[in-house]
Scaffold this active site. Structure first.
Site, mmCIF file in Angstrom:
data_model
loop_
_atom_site.group_PDB
_atom_site.id
_atom_site.type_symbol
_atom_site.label_atom_id
_atom_site.label_comp_id
_atom_site.label_asym_id
_atom_site.label_seq_id
_atom_site.Cartn_x
_atom_site.Cartn_y
_atom_site.Cartn_z
ATOM 1 N N TYR A 139 0.866 -1.148 -0.010
ATOM 2 C CA TYR A 139 -0.006 -0.004 -0.045
ATOM 3 C C TYR A 139 1.102 1.085 -0.070
ATOM 4 O O TYR A 139 0.825 2.084 -0.672
ATOM 5 C CB TYR A 139 -1.048 -0.247 1.355
ATOM 6 C CG TYR A 139 -1.501 1.330 1.500
ATOM 7 C CD1 TYR A 139 -2.603 1.563 0.566
ATOM 8 C CD2 TYR A 139 -1.211 2.033 2.650
ATOM 9 C CE1 TYR A 139 -3.165 2.926 0.922
ATOM 10 C CE2 TYR A 139 -1.854 3.404 2.821
ATOM 11 C CZ TYR A 139 -3.056 3.823 2.079
ATOM 12 O OH TYR A 139 -3.490 4.938 2.132
ATOM 13 N N LYS A 177 -14.729 -0.247 7.296
ATOM 14 C CA LYS A 177 -13.306 -0.676 7.099
ATOM 15 C C LYS A 177 -12.803 -1.729 8.038
ATOM 16 O O LYS A 177 -11.871 -2.245 8.032
ATOM 17 C CB LYS A 177 -12.588 0.494 7.400
ATOM 18 C CG LYS A 177 -12.785 1.791 6.356
ATOM 19 C CD LYS A 177 -11.628 2.910 6.769
ATOM 20 C CE LYS A 177 -10.523 2.579 6.600
ATOM 21 N NZ LYS A 177 -9.293 3.639 6.912
ATOM 22 N N PHE A 200 -1.569 -2.593 22.513
ATOM 23 C CA PHE A 200 -0.494 -3.261 22.572
ATOM 24 C C PHE A 200 0.318 -3.091 23.646
ATOM 25 O O PHE A 200 0.535 -1.932 24.116
ATOM 26 C CB PHE A 200 0.018 -2.885 21.181
ATOM 27 C CG PHE A 200 -0.445 -3.658 19.849
ATOM 28 C CD1 PHE A 200 -1.195 -5.040 19.958
ATOM 29 C CD2 PHE A 200 -0.238 -3.177 18.603
ATOM 30 C CE1 PHE A 200 -1.650 -5.487 18.918
ATOM 31 C CE2 PHE A 200 -0.808 -3.628 17.384
ATOM 32 C CZ PHE A 200 -1.483 -4.798 17.698
ATOM 33 N N GLU A 201 1.198 -4.025 24.174
ATOM 34 C CA GLU A 201 2.347 -3.809 24.999
ATOM 35 C C GLU A 201 3.376 -3.044 24.116
ATOM 36 O O GLU A 201 3.218 -2.597 23.055
ATOM 37 C CB GLU A 201 2.961 -5.232 25.451
ATOM 38 C CG GLU A 201 1.818 -5.923 26.319
ATOM 39 C CD GLU A 201 2.473 -7.340 26.620
ATOM 40 O OE1 GLU A 201 3.648 -7.689 25.945
ATOM 41 O OE2 GLU A 201 2.113 -7.938 27.758
ATOM 42 N N GLY A 202 4.478 -2.532 24.863
ATOM 43 C CA GLY A 202 5.518 -1.787 24.476
ATOM 44 C C GLY A 202 6.115 -2.364 23.267
ATOM 45 O O GLY A 202 6.290 -3.531 23.144
ATOM 46 N N TYR A 281 5.708 -1.805 11.754
ATOM 47 C CA TYR A 281 4.968 -1.191 12.388
ATOM 48 C C TYR A 281 5.233 0.247 12.847
ATOM 49 O O TYR A 281 6.569 0.555 13.514
ATOM 50 C CB TYR A 281 4.480 -1.744 13.866
ATOM 51 C CG TYR A 281 3.372 -1.143 14.444
ATOM 52 C CD1 TYR A 281 1.868 -1.514 14.251
ATOM 53 C CD2 TYR A 281 3.565 -0.270 15.534
ATOM 54 C CE1 TYR A 281 0.866 -0.933 14.895
ATOM 55 C CE2 TYR A 281 2.485 0.227 16.449
ATOM 56 C CZ TYR A 281 1.232 -0.180 16.142
ATOM 57 O OH TYR A 281 0.384 0.728 16.904
#
Length: 319
Positions: A139, A177, A200-202, A281
């Protein structure tokens, strides 16, 4: 007439609403309604006509006219960052946009198209310059490649063409979406379902929930688009974000604060960071909006403390 591709989608349908608020209804919406649920995004909008995106592209490639066209907002795309079918993504995001660019430039029709902050990859600098662009998925690469295409041909173009690199957009009309909807949308649903949020965790040196993004309300995105419509002399590629990074925890607390008293519990559960996202990410994004400001845009942007409650009010009326 104004053409809005992806006009039944998230940002496109909000642009249609913004045009309607100005009294503009001579709008051609172009989209793919294979997912018929998207029609709900247009149920309260006034448009002149609808056209399937494949029919529209065939007419564009055949160099057909659509009558007098004032401008094109090109929001239609495959926006999934987890789609790895490169031939599909390039056809939908790159080749389609190239064809539309040629059609618009030949007629001197302003073209305002959706690019993406994903072109910057892991950052840490988010400025509209080649040395800071490192796409990490198909993308992002498709958006990056068209931006490069525009840069090559821009000196010979004498009409308005603008690429808008959207950062993390949230707000009304994104429900279709699914997993790609904003965290604000998912937080609202999680609180309605269980009274608790999942974050999310770190990762990448950030503590639990402390990853930061530049979250921008879709109303602010629409405001930038309409300002560009009013200023045809503005051309180029611009970041569209608030210029301020805020943590996922801040979004979570804005949602919790709005839900306070209406749900049980109200805590946050930190879950393991997915292995398949490591290295792919964006743990931090913050738009450098210097170019947009220098172009003359003076509008203010909502922080999540303002934008998230505004969005949740809208969602609550439709729950």
């Amino acid at each position: 007439m104004i053409i809005v591709t992806g006009g039944a989608g998230f940002i496109g349908s909000n642009i249609v609403q913004g045009l309607n608020a100005r009294g503009i209804t001579d709008i051609l919406v172009v989209d793919d309604l294979t997912d018929g649920h998207k029609c709900l995004n247009l149920a309260d909008a006034d448009i002149h006509d609808y056209m399937d995106k494949d029919d529209f592209l065939r007419r564009v490639e055949a160099n057909e006219d659509f009558g007098p066209v004032e401008a094109i907002f090109h929001e239609g795309a495959c926006s999934s960052t987890t789609e790895w079918d490169g031939r599909f993504v390039m056809a939908v995001n790159y080749e389609y946009t190239k064809s539309l660019l040629g059609w618009a430039v030949a007629r001197k029709v302003p073209l305002l198209y959706a690019s993406s902050a994903s072109v910057y990859g892991m950052g840490p600098t988010f400025r509209e310059s080649r040395e800071f662009e490192h796409p990490l998925n198909m993308y992002a690469y498709s958006k990056f490649l068209f931006d490069c295409h525009l840069r090559r041909f821009a000196p010979g173009i004498d009409s308005q063409v603008v690429g808008l690199r959207y950062f993390n957009v949230y707000g009304p009309r994104e429900q279709h979406k699914g997993s790609m909807a904003s965290v604000a949308y998912h937080f609202h649903n999680q609180l309605n379902d269980s009274g608790r949020l999942r974050l999310f965790e770190g990762a990448d040196g950030y503590g639990p929930g402390e990853q930061q993004r530049d979250f921008i309300h879709v109303d602010d995105v629409v405001a930038v688009n309409l300002w560009l419509l009013d200023n045809p002399g503005v051309r180029g590629i611009f970041n569209v974000g608030t210029g301020r990074a805020q943590s996922f925890n801040e979004v979570a607390h804005a949602a919790l604060s709005w839900h306070k008293g209406s749900t049980a519990g109200g805590g946050i559960d930190y879950i393991a960071f997915p292995e398949h996202l490591r290295g792919r990410y964006q743990s931090y994004t913050q738009a450098d909006i210097t170019a947009l400001r220098q172009a003359g845009y003076e509008g203010e942007f909502m922080p999540v403390e303002v934008g998230v409650p505004r969005y949740l009010e809208w969602l609550a009326l439709r729950d």
